[in-house]
Enzyme design. Sequence first.
Site, PDB file in Angstrom:
ATOM      1  N   LYS A  35      43.640 103.729  56.438  1.00  0.00           N
ATOM      2  CA  LYS A  35      44.051 105.064  56.684  1.00  0.00           C
ATOM      3  C   LYS A  35      43.376 105.678  57.927  1.00  0.00           C
ATOM      4  CE  LYS A  35      41.531 107.093  53.114  1.00  0.00           C
ATOM      5  NZ  LYS A  35      41.347 105.858  52.060  1.00  0.00           N
ATOM      6  N   LYS A  79      41.563  94.988  58.567  1.00  0.00           N
ATOM      7  CA  LYS A  79      41.974  95.330  57.291  1.00  0.00           C
ATOM      8  C   LYS A  79      42.873  96.766  57.403  1.00  0.00           C
ATOM      9  CE  LYS A  79      39.295  98.664  54.680  1.00  0.00           C
ATOM     10  NZ  LYS A  79      39.935  99.605  53.965  1.00  0.00           N
ATOM     11  N   LYS A 106      31.608 103.037  60.278  1.00  0.00           N
ATOM     12  CA  LYS A 106      31.934 104.558  60.411  1.00  0.00           C
ATOM     13  C   LYS A 106      31.096 105.282  61.148  1.00  0.00           C
ATOM     14  CE  LYS A 106      34.962 104.491  56.361  1.00  0.00           C
ATOM     15  NZ  LYS A 106      35.417 105.128  55.210  1.00  0.00           N
TER      16      LYS A 106
HETATM   17  P1  ADP Z   1      40.453 103.161  53.810  1.00  0.00           P
HETATM   18  O1  ADP Z   1      40.035 101.907  54.237  1.00  0.00           O
HETATM   19  O2  ADP Z   1      42.056 103.075  53.908  1.00  0.00           O
HETATM   20  O3  ADP Z   1      40.093 104.402  54.084  1.00  0.00           O
HETATM   21  P2  ADP Z   1      39.170 103.163  51.497  1.00  0.00           P
HETATM   22  O4  ADP Z   1      37.905 102.717  51.914  1.00  0.00           O
HETATM   23  O5  ADP Z   1      39.445 104.614  50.875  1.00  0.00           O
HETATM   24  O6  ADP Z   1      40.432 102.789  52.442  1.00  0.00           O
HETATM   25  O7  ADP Z   1      39.611 102.343  49.986  1.00  0.00           O
HETATM   26  C1  ADP Z   1      39.964 102.656  48.795  1.00  0.00           C
HETATM   27  C2  ADP Z   1      40.029 101.435  48.017  1.00  0.00           C
HETATM   28  O8  ADP Z   1      41.133 100.611  48.312  1.00  0.00           O
HETATM   29  C3  ADP Z   1      38.910 100.462  47.854  1.00  0.00           C
HETATM   30  O9  ADP Z   1      38.774  99.740  46.489  1.00  0.00           O
HETATM   31  C4  ADP Z   1      39.149  99.295  48.945  1.00  0.00           C
HETATM   32  O10 ADP Z   1      38.701  98.123  48.402  1.00  0.00           O
HETATM   33  C5  ADP Z   1      40.667  99.226  48.708  1.00  0.00           C
HETATM   34  N1  ADP Z   1      41.558  98.987  49.927  1.00  0.00           N
HETATM   35  C6  ADP Z   1      41.191  99.779  51.121  1.00  0.00           C
HETATM   36  N2  ADP Z   1      41.861  99.174  52.257  1.00  0.00           N
HETATM   37  C7  ADP Z   1      42.570  97.801  51.493  1.00  0.00           C
HETATM   38  C8  ADP Z   1      43.319  96.992  52.135  1.00  0.00           C
HETATM   39  N3  ADP Z   1      43.698  97.212  53.341  1.00  0.00           N
HETATM   40  N4  ADP Z   1      43.772  95.912  51.305  1.00  0.00           N
HETATM   41  C9  ADP Z   1      43.379  95.917  49.977  1.00  0.00           C
HETATM   42  N5  ADP Z   1      42.418  96.995  49.727  1.00  0.00           N
HETATM   43  C10 ADP Z   1      41.966  97.852  50.279  1.00  0.00           C
END
Ligand code: ADP
Length: 328
Positions: free
Chosen positions: A197, A194, A112
């Site tokens: 958002k 992965k 990040k």
């Molecule tokens: P992002 O990467 O979209 O910003 P966050 O970091 O806010 O998502 O993650 C929020 C929750 O969702 C965490 O527990 C994270 O492990 C889970 N999570 C985020 N992206 C994924 C994904 N692609 N697959 C499964 N779980 C995810």
Amino acid sequence: MNRILTALQPSGILHIGNLFGAIEPMVGLQSDENENLLFAVDYHAITVPQKPAELRRNILFATATYLAVGIDPTKTILFQQSRVSEHTELAWILNCIAHMGELERMTQFKDKSQGNDLSVSVGLFDYPVLMASDILLYDTNVVPVGADQKQHVELARDLAERFNNRFGETFVVPTPQIRKEGARIMGLDDPEKKMSKSATSEKNYISIMDDEATVLKKIKSAVTDSQSTIMYDEKRKGLANLLTIYSLVTNTHVNQIASEYEGKGYGDFKVGLAEAISDYLTPLQEKIKGYLANEDELINILDQGAQRAKAIASKKMEVVRQKIGVQL
Ligand code: ADP
Ligand code: TRP
């Protein structure tokens, strides 16, 4: 009794990765034998700039989503992190035992902060310590998270053990629980990374609020390969990811789905998948809108959750203050 805890950043977009990786597992774990906590980590959210009105909306949206997915506030303590000031208080104390080196190794921070090292907030660097405090404050046994958060939970374990060694047994050492299937939904436009958002393109993810036409468009443009058979093969990353999503929204095994598409190609498969996703999301979206239409009720649920969380957290902080010697 097992205490199970997880948290999510309140952001405008929740995608199906968040849903299957983080929110749904929490619904499945609700039972009379466990004590569950789930909260919106608004103080984690402000580690990057947020517009105040949007942040407020997002906290309510996140809460509505948890309720719509099946979180029952009588079984799960549902609240907002900033309402329980013990989280930031404990974070300060843990800051004083955490090492710069171990925070510098955190891959999420490295990802990040890439490219803008000097303007990155101190909060973003310290993010995992606040997360450790979220977890340790409640003597948490199990932390269900997606695979990307495992390193942060391990830091929480290390800090708990270090604190216990230095000041005597105080914190429960938590265990991360990584959901196997669907623990890591990959990006539609890049199955090597992965779904997230914060991806540069909206084609990376399916938001849980996406309408039918958007879902179809995104699935049609999802990256696959030039082969023609539909079968589950980990090496065919794009297809394997789509099959996993299909499996999660229909609650059907990937091999069974693949067999239904025997003799058919990507065209049919993608249309079927898009339909299955929308069939899953549409009723959920209606419920979310229903909750959002009654803001006072949402705020009331969060207030009650905060009171219950505070009761546990404030007791724990009394012990912690005593251990480190500031309690006179
Ligand atoms: P992002 O990467 O979209 O910003 P966050 O970091 O806010 O998502 O993650 C929020 C929750 O969702 C965490 O527990 C994270 O492990 C889970 N999570 C985020 N992206 C994924 C994904 N692609 N697959 C499964 N779980 C995810
Ligand atoms: N860092 C987590 C994420 O981005 C959110 C989080 C904050 C969390 N505190 C937590 C998750 C405590 C589990 C337990 O997904």
